[in-house]
Design an enzyme around this catalytic site. Structure first.
Site, PDB file in Angstrom:
ATOM      1  N   LYS A 125      37.985 -36.324 110.216  1.00 25.46           N
ATOM      2  CA  LYS A 125      37.251 -35.215 111.024  1.00 25.46           C
ATOM      3  C   LYS A 125      37.051 -35.615 112.357  1.00 25.46           C
ATOM      4  O   LYS A 125      37.182 -34.904 113.348  1.00 25.46           O
ATOM      5  CB  LYS A 125      35.729 -34.889 110.359  1.00 25.46           C
ATOM      6  CG  LYS A 125      35.757 -34.162 108.947  1.00 25.46           C
ATOM      7  CD  LYS A 125      34.611 -34.016 108.237  1.00 25.46           C
ATOM      8  CE  LYS A 125      34.894 -33.424 106.799  1.00 25.46           C
ATOM      9  NZ  LYS A 125      33.939 -33.566 105.862  1.00 25.46           N
ATOM     10  N   GLN A 181      28.234 -35.551 105.081  1.00 26.80           N
ATOM     11  CA  GLN A 181      29.081 -35.590 103.976  1.00 26.80           C
ATOM     12  C   GLN A 181      28.553 -35.662 102.568  1.00 26.80           C
ATOM     13  O   GLN A 181      27.665 -36.432 102.364  1.00 26.80           O
ATOM     14  CB  GLN A 181      29.998 -36.896 104.370  1.00 26.80           C
ATOM     15  CG  GLN A 181      31.310 -36.962 103.330  1.00 26.80           C
ATOM     16  CD  GLN A 181      32.329 -35.707 103.745  1.00 26.80           C
ATOM     17  OE1 GLN A 181      32.409 -35.174 104.793  1.00 26.80           O
ATOM     18  NE2 GLN A 181      33.162 -35.454 102.446  1.00 26.80           N
ATOM     19  N   ASP A 197      29.243 -26.298 107.997  1.00 24.58           N
ATOM     20  CA  ASP A 197      29.490 -26.497 106.597  1.00 24.58           C
ATOM     21  C   ASP A 197      29.293 -25.070 106.113  1.00 24.58           C
ATOM     22  O   ASP A 197      29.821 -24.693 105.153  1.00 24.58           O
ATOM     23  CB  ASP A 197      28.815 -27.312 105.805  1.00 24.58           C
ATOM     24  CG  ASP A 197      29.688 -28.564 105.546  1.00 24.58           C
ATOM     25  OD1 ASP A 197      30.777 -28.471 105.221  1.00 24.58           O
ATOM     26  OD2 ASP A 197      29.098 -29.809 105.611  1.00 24.58           O
TER      27      ASP A 197
HETATM   28  N1  GUN Z   1      32.305 -33.278 100.480  1.00 24.84           N
HETATM   29  C1  GUN Z   1      33.417 -32.670  99.802  1.00 24.84           C
HETATM   30  N2  GUN Z   1      33.734 -31.456 100.457  1.00 24.84           N
HETATM   31  C2  GUN Z   1      32.819 -31.393 101.636  1.00 24.84           C
HETATM   32  C3  GUN Z   1      32.570 -30.287 102.394  1.00 24.84           C
HETATM   33  O1  GUN Z   1      33.344 -29.424 102.705  1.00 24.84           O
HETATM   34  N3  GUN Z   1      31.401 -30.609 103.295  1.00 24.84           N
HETATM   35  C4  GUN Z   1      30.490 -31.651 103.328  1.00 24.84           C
HETATM   36  N4  GUN Z   1      29.588 -31.881 103.930  1.00 24.84           N
HETATM   37  N5  GUN Z   1      30.842 -32.766 102.318  1.00 24.84           N
HETATM   38  C5  GUN Z   1      31.823 -32.578 101.384  1.00 24.84           C
END
Ligand code: GUN
Length: 286
Positions: free
Chosen positions: A54, A98, A121
């Site tokens: 990211k 995350q 998100d």
């Molecule tokens: N962990 C697995 N997929 C995601 C996601 O799309 N967003 C976040 N914040 N954590 C994750």
């Protein structure tokens, strides 16, 4: 018949190039650089890889990016205090914590703490509600990535029978709503569905997000169907595989996403898109 292999890397690259150009224009026009803060708590190795990717994607597109790495034993109140600071920080337009979080931290509280305008998100209840009403700024990254892949390959869900396998808040539920919004007839199947194959065999489009390696078999798929595989499973030999039994399904489907290289690359791209949207909205709000 041999299925079209939907190339998520290529689609993702095209969208990122567009985002890069749009970001440069936005920065020039407004003097604002879109900023994303990613928070990682603990030592989950898969999460660490996602967070690194990211951060790299932000740099590539021209965003400001911060990564906050907190220890496994972080107290909930300390994480909430960090989110307060990020909520108030004008350099930050998007915040992502995350998941999964260590067990002493209530993920629900954390999600609610992020300001809905910065919730790239789209996990906050306000944003989830907006999606149900069809009135949103952000879409959750994985289902949005699936829709972008369908669009890139000219696959229109309108009037189609779509089956979503999995009912998670992150993928299955919002995916079903996005397909519905695009006028599909949607069935959500899950671990308690009786005779799952009877549903999938009727489907024109199947989105499988159940987290079980090669769960969807060729004999559960109608000839000519489109199969979108959201699963990322690590096999004992270390290789990745999806939730669909890829090779046999390519013999009868019209299109399928591979794992890796299908939905995966799209998820971060959609996060970048949401961050640019958040920055645009913040300028409007000023
Ligand atoms: N962990 C697995 N997929 C995601 C996601 O799309 N967003 C976040 N914040 N954590 C994750």
């Amino acid at each position: 018949m041999s299925a079209t292999i939907i190339d998520g890397k290529k689609v993702s690259k095209n969208i990122r190039e567009t985002l890069k150009t749009e970001t440069a224009e936005f920065v020039q026009k407004t003097g604002v650089t879109p900023g994303l803060a990613v928070v990682l708590v603990g030592n989950d190795p898969a999460s660490a890889v996602y967070v690194r990717n990211k951060h790299r994607a932000c740099e590539e597109i021209g965003f400001y990016s911060e990564v906050h790495e907190l220890p496994e034993d972080t107290r909930e109140e300390d994480l909430l205090a960090l989110l307060d600071r990020l909520n108030a920080d004008p350099k930050i337009h998007g915040i992502l914590v995350q998941l999964p979080l260590p067990k002493q931290i209530d993920a629900d509280k954390v999600i609610r703490k992020i300001k809905p305008e910065k919730d790239v998100d789209a996990f906050h209840p306000e944003n989830v509600g907006r999606i149900m009403l069809g009135n949103y700024h952000f879409l959750p990254c994985t289902p949005a990535g699936v829709m972008a892949l369908l669009d890139a390959y000219g696959i229109d869900p309108a009037g189609k029978d779509c089956v979503v396998i999995g009912r998670s808040n992150i993928v299955g539920k919002p995916q079903a709503f996005l397909l519905l919004e695009r006028n599909a007839t949607v069935t959500i199947c899950h671990s308690r569905t009786a005779d799952l194959a009877s549903h999938t065999k009727r489907a024109d489009i199947i989105v499988v997000a159940i987290g079980k390696p090669r769960f969807l078999k060729a004999d559960m798929v109608k000839p000519g169907a489109v199969v979108i595989d959201v699963g990322i499973n690590r096999l004992p030999d270390g290789k990745l595989c999806g939730d669909a039994d890829f090779e046999p399904i390519t013999e009868l489907a019209s299109a399928i996403t591979p794992v890796p290289g299908g939905v995966g690359p799209m998820t971060i791209t959609m996060l970048m898109k949401n961050t640019l949207t958040a920055a645009r909205e913040s300028v409007k709000a000023d």
